[in-house]
Design a protein around this motif. Structure first.
Motif, PDB file in Angstrom:
ATOM      1  N   MET A 213       3.034  -1.653   3.729  1.00  0.00           N
ATOM      2  CA  MET A 213       4.127  -1.136   2.865  1.00  0.00           C
ATOM      3  C   MET A 213       4.488  -0.596   4.524  1.00  0.00           C
ATOM      4  O   MET A 213       3.747  -0.125   5.339  1.00  0.00           O
ATOM      5  N   SER A 214       5.628   0.011   4.405  1.00  0.00           N
ATOM      6  CA  SER A 214       6.727   0.503   5.057  1.00  0.00           C
ATOM      7  C   SER A 214       7.476   2.430   4.428  1.00  0.00           C
ATOM      8  O   SER A 214       6.522   2.986   4.332  1.00  0.00           O
ATOM      9  N   GLU A 215       7.894   3.077   5.405  1.00  0.00           N
ATOM     10  CA  GLU A 215       8.781   3.601   5.796  1.00  0.00           C
ATOM     11  C   GLU A 215       8.200   5.397   4.709  1.00  0.00           C
ATOM     12  O   GLU A 215       7.575   6.274   4.733  1.00  0.00           O
TER      13      GLU A 215
ATOM     14  N   GLU B 111       6.856   4.591   1.771  1.00  0.00           N
ATOM     15  CA  GLU B 111       5.264   4.496   0.596  1.00  0.00           C
ATOM     16  C   GLU B 111       5.144   6.119  -0.017  1.00  0.00           C
ATOM     17  O   GLU B 111       5.466   6.811   1.044  1.00  0.00           O
TER      18      GLU B 111
ATOM     19  N   GLU C  47      -1.226  -4.380   0.031  1.00  0.00           N
ATOM     20  CA  GLU C  47      -0.897  -3.666   1.728  1.00  0.00           C
ATOM     21  C   GLU C  47       0.207  -5.002   2.057  1.00  0.00           C
ATOM     22  O   GLU C  47       0.339  -5.715   1.438  1.00  0.00           O
ATOM     23  N   GLY C  48       1.078  -4.638   2.869  1.00  0.00           N
ATOM     24  CA  GLY C  48       1.557  -5.493   3.478  1.00  0.00           C
ATOM     25  C   GLY C  48       3.470  -5.436   3.926  1.00  0.00           C
ATOM     26  O   GLY C  48       3.244  -3.988   3.969  1.00  0.00           O
ATOM     27  N   ILE C  49       4.278  -6.054   3.936  1.00  0.00           N
ATOM     28  CA  ILE C  49       5.535  -5.527   3.866  1.00  0.00           C
ATOM     29  C   ILE C  49       6.144  -5.643   2.831  1.00  0.00           C
ATOM     30  O   ILE C  49       6.624  -6.211   1.734  1.00  0.00           O
ATOM     31  N   TYR C  50       6.697  -4.263   2.666  1.00  0.00           N
ATOM     32  CA  TYR C  50       7.629  -3.856   1.387  1.00  0.00           C
ATOM     33  C   TYR C  50       8.941  -2.434   2.355  1.00  0.00           C
ATOM     34  O   TYR C  50       8.126  -1.475   2.973  1.00  0.00           O
ATOM     35  N   PRO C  51       9.985  -2.572   1.850  1.00  0.00           N
ATOM     36  CA  PRO C  51      11.009  -3.136   0.736  1.00  0.00           C
ATOM     37  C   PRO C  51      11.028  -4.416   1.542  1.00  0.00           C
ATOM     38  O   PRO C  51      10.510  -4.216   3.357  1.00  0.00           O
TER      39      PRO C  51
ATOM     40  N   GLN D 270       8.378   0.718  -7.021  1.00  0.00           N
ATOM     41  CA  GLN D 270       7.772   0.828  -6.218  1.00  0.00           C
ATOM     42  C   GLN D 270       6.855  -0.634  -6.686  1.00  0.00           C
ATOM     43  O   GLN D 270       6.035  -0.033  -7.742  1.00  0.00           O
TER      44      GLN D 270
ATOM     45  N   LEU E 106       3.668  -9.380   0.493  1.00  0.00           N
ATOM     46  CA  LEU E 106       3.183  -8.186   0.231  1.00  0.00           C
ATOM     47  C   LEU E 106       1.596  -8.945  -0.761  1.00  0.00           C
ATOM     48  O   LEU E 106       1.839 -10.010  -1.519  1.00  0.00           O
TER      49      LEU E 106
END
Lengths: 134, 862, 335
Positions: free
Chosen positions: A1-3, A5, B18-22, B602, B672
């Motif tokens: 998850m990125s910034e 979160e 876990e992983g990439i977001y957005p 989210q 994700l």
């Protein structure tokens, strides 16, 4: 998850923040309930045809508190609405970022405070204008 | 087990996203492997396929349920319309004998009841079930079987109530059923109304719960609250209103049926009761109800107008303000239906003021629409014609509403044809016209690319619009010159004849308009050409659905960054189709949708949603039995039927909800990974319990309101020498319920911290305390004679309410214990226990308040 | 079915109202909010007129605006105008208009419920008729009547409203607003007639099968005429005059009519149905639904339930035409 979160506290931060914008109308609702309830009880039980002076005093005090609360809710909304930028950013409540979402919540709180304020002022009119329970 | 996929996790360390977001633009532009895409499509098709043959009726997909729901509501609307025509024939000339008094009274009662309970509110739910998931880019509603259950309850209850008219057994006391006329009415008409509609109200609350959870938790990733389609905002507000408006009526129905069935004198003035309590409870429901009908229809206008203006709505926040503001203020208006009941002037003044205040948020919506059209490039279209007609009619109804909110003027025209005219203006303008606009607008979405006829649409518009105004505009005058509503006849010399003749003639023009519309809607369109996917060039997600139809809803769930993604996010539809976005596949062949966070959308986890089943049908049928049998005084069959309904629901929960997943997380695409299980506030089910119990608490609050109402309305309440509830047993109940609550809460903690046997023991203690609590609550009131006076009656009613809830709580505790013993509830997978704990918070609060009210308050009051 | 009504004709004296002489005048008939004869109704009419003008103007403005933006405007306007429109039309304008209207509306409420000047009229709603008792100032016993109300002009009359079984609503449009009548709960209303005339009132709250057939006449009179009339009403019934009427009185007694109806001065003292002591002086029969003609009296007694569904009075269809004629003649003679 990125910034961005966030802490996923769905109950607290999630719905809590969403409910916060309805603070002003909730104050309206409580004010309304107190006015209606007190009047109903006093007019039925205590002063069916009598003077409403005391009732008037109490309800005016409640109204002042309610209006102050609504003003505070509106002010806090105003801060959110205009936060992080000048007034010219006001229109941008429809962007897909966190700041825009906050501005939107602030803006709605302000609008709701305005309507609730008018609502509370309206509701207090009868108690100011009528001298008896008849 | 050697390869337990959950070995690394525990109750306090659960799988997380876990992983990439957005996702980045780069990730989105990456092409999709065509072979994988085809395989995914096969799997999705298989998972979402609708059942065939007789099993077709077990379908739960929102498009099926929504379509059945709305067509059923339309059917009831047409029936109620026929009743209206027959009444108009009777009123056409003075001293007419076409209908006799009794039949006329049945007809007007059923016309109002059916239009309100079988058409207007269900239609909102039906349309919302049909379109909401598409607005939100979701695969389905969060609880498809609950929608199906609600729909079948509606069908059974609706046929039962509406069918009574064919047996000359319909209720005759008007759609607001004022006692004592209705409590004293002979025959089973009143009971049919009470039980049949209470049943449908329960179904409405079920739908409201589902819609609220749908809006809060099933939005696409990235759709923050400030980006939601306006329709979703309205659904949220209206869902909340249903939760606070319907329960007072259910509480009223409960008291009413206790009087009808067992002679508990809640509305009988000779034994301390008061018919006014019903009026309060009915209108606390009844006025918000008007806005519950009106807001969703205006929401349709809020979707149509930006499309017509070909630009985003101006003043999105204003609309949200307006919906929320109306939602609140509408609860301060109910006494304006009771302005002539002799309440103190000051009280009337409060409600007059609030009724005027609600004009402001209501009016804002209209100005927002005007402003949007003003800054847009307006494209004339059939939906917009209907919206314009709606506003012309609604504005007049609203303005007469402003007049009626002035109490003294209301004294003059209350209960006359002026009111009949006013309410039909608000409901035609505020509901019928916008809904028809919505049907024309969304038809290509419902039927995937097919359009309704423009010519027929214009014909039906002008017939209904002209007919409506010719029928109802004169009624204002008819009322002013003295015609009261609900009269089955009138004499020649009062001068109402020609006005009524005009209204009757025009009502047939309205009917002709509806015939044209219904024909256009229902005629077979097999050989119609399939138009574009997005024929109006709209900006919201529902127009991304595949044409021709696919059962999966959306091919992949997009990442949304705008209010009008189809306008602002180039290549969005193309990428959705390609399966570039989330949940393009179903790993285990299940029906799944994405759960996101309330504020910012989210992604949180993958939710398995339920598929077709017979058990929902059975549950609805048995629930129907539990409500319908008491109408005829068959209490034993009703109890058996109710027990079967509970068994069905338990079976349905056991086999289809909170299932332990195959693995902790799934790859949902775009890098994700999301958990496949959630419990507590993360889980939609927990929210459903929370929302349902909020409604339940409102009903309970209505009973408490009743207690204080009787206190103000009676000279002495409790009456002198009244029998009271047994203090010691009330205290015992309070202690036991606290114990049961503590044990349930403790069980959740113990279970989560891996002390499974201790948790099971705690649950056992909880079950026992609940059972004992039921016994002491029963014992506390067992000696009272509820038929003697309203005081013991209300004490007993509150005890019945409490015992019912404790029973429900006990079933919940037993269910968790059984799940735990069956290893379907473990430290990690404890959603059931979290939900039951939440349920117990509410039950305990109600129980303790009940104990105070029946145990302590009477002592303080005397 | 209904007698001729009418309004506003000057009357020469109490009890001498010739129905044929009355003509329908004024705006909208005998039961109209627009045809006012009382101070409260007049205020409401003024209010209605002002609001109606406002309604028409606002309706035209709003729909004109929609029509313009929809059909006539050629290009898009600037966005800031849109904001002005929302704030001006949605907030400022309605707040101003509604505040003014609300203050006006509230300000007239106390007057409409002002206490009466002396005369009290107790009205009880029955299914489906009106039990009426006049209590002049200082009176110890009331003057009992039914289904017709007479009032003196120029003074405020207080109404005590009750109901026997179900909710009704008491409404005389020409004089003022309405008020519901509850079993077990007293409500009050006060009205001030200002003009002499004959009007009609009707039950406004749905009260069962014959709700449509529960009306009454209202006769407003000069105070002196009213006093004379009330004194006449307080007196016992006239003795039957003529053979036919005497025979009618005998039938009345032997059919047991007195079990339900009272005729003061005779043995009939029933309290279930309307008091008939002066029934012959009333302007209508069956609670404002039939003209008081011989034929109607006969028809009413002969088949009550056909005229008024579910009415409690049984049909005396076993009586022959001559018996009905006698009975009707007797009752019509009870002036």
């Amino acid at each position: 998850m990125s910034e961005n979160e966030l802490n996923h506290d769905e109950f607290g931060t999630g719905v809590g923040t969403l409910m916060w914008i309805t603070l002003a109308p909730w104050i309206w609702a409580f004010h309304f309930t107190i006015c209606y309830g007190l009047t109903a009880i006093l007019c039925e039980k205590a002063i069916p045809d009598g003077d409403v002076g005391t009732l008037r005093l109490v309800l005016v005090a409640v109204t002042v508190i309610a209006l102050a609360g609504i003003a505070a809710a509106g002010l806090s909304g105003w801060r959110n609405w205009t936060e992080g930028g000048l007034l010219d950013k006001r229109g941008e409540t429809g962007l897909g970022d966190l700041a825009s979402r906050n501005r939107f919540l602030g803006q709605v709180s302000v609008f709701l405070a305005v309507v609730s304020f008018i609502g509370v002022v309206f509701v207090i009119l009868p108690i100011l204008m009528f001298g008896s329970c008849r | 087990m050697i390869d337990d996929p959950f070995a690394a996790y525990s109750g306090t360390n659960r799988p997380k996203p876990e992983g990439i977001y957005p996702p980045t633009e780069e990730m989105l532009s990456e092409p999709v492997d065509p072979q994988w895409k085809a395989a995914c499509e096969d799997r999705l098709r298989k998972a979402w396929i609708a059942p065939k043959g007789l099993a077709y009726f077990t379908a739960v997909n929102n498009d099926k349920i929504g379509a059945w729901y709305s067509l059923t509501a339309l059917f009831f609307m047409l029936m109620a319309g026929v009743l209206a025509l027959l009444m108009r024939v009777q009123l056409a000339v003075p001293d007419n004998t076409f209908l006799d008094a009794d039949r006329y009274n049945q007809f007007f009662t059923m016309h109002g009841s059916a239009m309100m309970f079988l058409f207007a509110v269900p239609m909102f739910e039906a349309i919302s079930i049909l379109v909401l998931p598409a607005f939100l880019g979701a695969r389905d509603m969060p609880f498809p079987r609950l929608s199906a259950y609600g729909f079948w309850c509606f069908v059974i209850g609706g046929i039962f109530v509406m069918g009574s008219i064919l047996f000359d057994a319909a209720p005759t006391s008007g759609w607001f059923m004022y006692p004592p006329l209705s409590t004293e009415a002979e025959g089973i008409g009143t009971d049919i109304w009470l039980l049949g509609l209470a049943f449908i109200e329960v179904a409405s609350i079920a739908a409201a719960v589902e819609l609220i959870v749908g809006v809060l938790k099933c939005r696409p990733p990235g759709m923050r609250v400030n980006l939601m389609p306006l329709y979703a905002w309205y659904v949220l507000v209206v869902g909340g209103m249903i939760l606070f408006a319907f329960p007072p009526l259910i509480a009223g129905d409960f008291l009413f049926e206790l009087q009808r069935g067992f002679d508990w004198p809640f509305f009988d003035p000779t034994r301390g009761g008061d018919p006014m309590l019903w009026q309060h409870l009915f209108w606390i429901f009844g006025h918000p109800e008007v806005y519950i009908i009106f807001l969703p229809s205006i929401a349709i206008a809020a979707m149509v107008i930006p499309t017509v203006a070909q630009r985003p709505i101006v003043g999105y926040s204003w609309i949200v303000l307006s919906a929320v503001g109306v939602g609140f203020l509408s609860f301060g208006l109910w006494v304006h239906h009771m302005f002539t009941t002799g309440l103190p002037n000051i009280s009337l003044g409060f409600f007059s003021a609030a009724s005027e205040a609600v004009v402001i948020p209501t009016g804002i919506q209209i100005f927002v629409f005007a402003a949007t059209l003003m800054v847009g490039k307006v494209q004339k279209s059939l939906p917009m014609l209907w919206i314009s007609g709606a506003l012309a009619i609604f504005v007049l109804g609203g303005l007469t509403g402003v007049m009626l909110a002035i109490a003294p003027f209301n004294w003059a025209v209350h209960d006359t044809y002026f009111i009949v005219a006013h309410l039909h203006y608000t409901l035609f303008g505020g509901m019928i016209f916008p809904v028809i606009a919505g049907i024309y607008y969304f038809y290509p979405f419902f039927r995937k690319g097919k359009m309704m006829s423009k010519t027929l649409g214009r014909w039906s518009f002008w017939l209904i619009f002209v007919g409506f105004n010719a029928a109802f505009l004169p009624m204002h005058y008819t009322g002013l010159i003295g015609m009261p509503r609900r009269v089955y006849t009138y004499g020649e010399n009062v001068g109402w004849g020609w006005l009524n003749m005009l209204s009757t003639a025009a009502s047939f023009v309205i009917a002709a308009g509806f015939l044209v519309f219904v024909w256009d809607l229902l005629r077979p369109k097999r050989d119609f050409e399939i138009e574009k996917r997005n024929p109006w060039n709209a900006g919201t997600l529902e127009w991304s659905h595949n044409v021709p139809e696919e059962q999966w809803g959306v091919r992949s769930i997009p990442h949304v960054t705008s209010r009008y993604p189809l306008w602002d996010q180039p290549r969005l539809v193309e990428r959705m189709d390609a399966g570039r976005y989330y949940l393009a596949d179903t790993e285990f062949g299940y029906r799944e949708t994405l759960i996101t966070s309330v504020l910012d959308g989210q992604p949180m986890h993958v939710q398995r949603v339920t598929g077709p089943a017979y058990v929902t049908l059975l549950a609805a049928a048995f629930t129907g039995g539990a409500f319908i049998f008491p109408t005829f005084g068959w209490y034993a069959p009703a109890i058996v039927s109710g027990a079967f309904a509970i068994v069905c629901v338990l079976y349905w929960l056991w086999t289809a909800t909170a299932q332990i997943p195959e693995k902790p997380t799934s790859d949902v695409g775009l890098g994700l990974r999301l958990p496949r299980y959630a419990s507590g506030p993360d889980a939609p089910g927990w929210w459903a319990v929370w929302i349902t119990m909020l409604g339940d608490a409102t009903a309970f609050a209505s009973l408490i309101f009743g207690f204080f109402f009787y206190w103000t309305a009676n000279e002495a309440f409790p009456p002198p020498l009244a029998e009271h509830a047994d203090g010691a047993l009330v205290a015992a109940a309070a202690v036991l319920v606290s114990l049961s609550w503590g044990a349930t809460r403790g069980a959740r903690w113990l279970n989560r911290h891996d002390h499974v046997p201790a948790a099971q023991a705690a649950l056992l203690v909880a079950c026992l305390s609940s059972a004992l609590c039921i016994a002491s609550a029963y014992g506390a009131v067992a000696d009272l004679r509820p038929t003697a006076h309203v005081y013991p009656a209300l004490i007993c009613a509150m005890a019945v309410w409490l015992i019912g809830h404790l029973g429900l709580g006990l079933i919940g505790q037993g269910y968790c214990l059984a799940r735990s013993l069956a290893k379907r509830l473990t430290p990690i997978f404890d959603a059931d226990l979290a939900n039951v704990t939440l349920l117990w918070h509410f039950i305990t609060l109600q129980a303790l308040i009940t104990c105070v009210v029946i145990g302590l308050l009477p002592g303080w009051m005397t | 079915m209904l007698p001729d009504h009418a309004t506003r004709s000057r009357m020469s004296g109490a009890g001498k109202i010739g129905l044929a002489a009355l003509t329908l005048t004024g705006c909208g008939g005998p039961q109209s909010v627009l045809n006012t004869a009382g101070s409260d109704a007049r205020v409401l009419l003024t209010m209605l007129s002002v609001m109606l003008v406002g309604l028409v103007i606002i309706w035209i403005l709003v729909n004109g605006m929609m029509l313009f933006f929809n059909q006539l405007q050629t290009g898009a306007h600037e966005e800031r105008y849109a904001r002005y429109l929302i704030v001006g039309g949605g907030i400022f304008f309605p707040t101003l208009v509604i505040t003014a209207l609300l203050v006006w509306g509230l300000s007239i409420m106390p007057d409409q419920r002002a206490p009466g000047d002396g005369l009290r009229v107790e009205v009880t709603g029955e299914q489906w008729w009106w039990r009426i008792a006049y209590w002049p100032e200082g009176a110890e016993t009331p003057v009992i009547a039914a289904n017709e109300i007479r009032l003196p002009v120029g003074q405020r009359v207080e109404f005590d409203l009750k109901s026997a079984r179900v909710i009704h609503s008491f409404w005389i449009p020409a004089l003022g607003g309405k008020m519901d009548m509850f079993p077990g709960r007293d409500t009050r209303l006060s009205l001030e007639p200002t003009e002499v005339g004959i009007f009609r009132g009707q039950c406004a709250e749905f009260c069962g099968a014959s709700h449509a057939l529960m009306a009454f006449h209202v006769v407003t009179m000069e105070p002196a005429d009213f006093d004379a009339w009330l004194a006449a009403q307080a007196a016992p019934a006239m003795a039957p005059d003529g053979d036919l009427a005497r025979r009618g009185a005998a039938i009345f007694a032997e059919q047991g009519c007195g079990a339900c109806h009272a005729v003061r001065g005779s043995d009939a003292s029933g309290q279930v149905g309307p008091d008939l002591t002066h029934v012959g002086s009333r302007l209508s029969l069956g609670a404002g639904i039939l003209a008081p003609t011989l034929a109607n009296y006969m028809a009413w007694i002969d088949h009550t339930g056909d005229i008024k569904p579910e009415v409690e009075m049984p049909a005396y269809d076993h009586l022959g035409d001559d018996e009905l004629t006698a009975l009707a003649t007797y009752l019509m003679g009870l002036k």
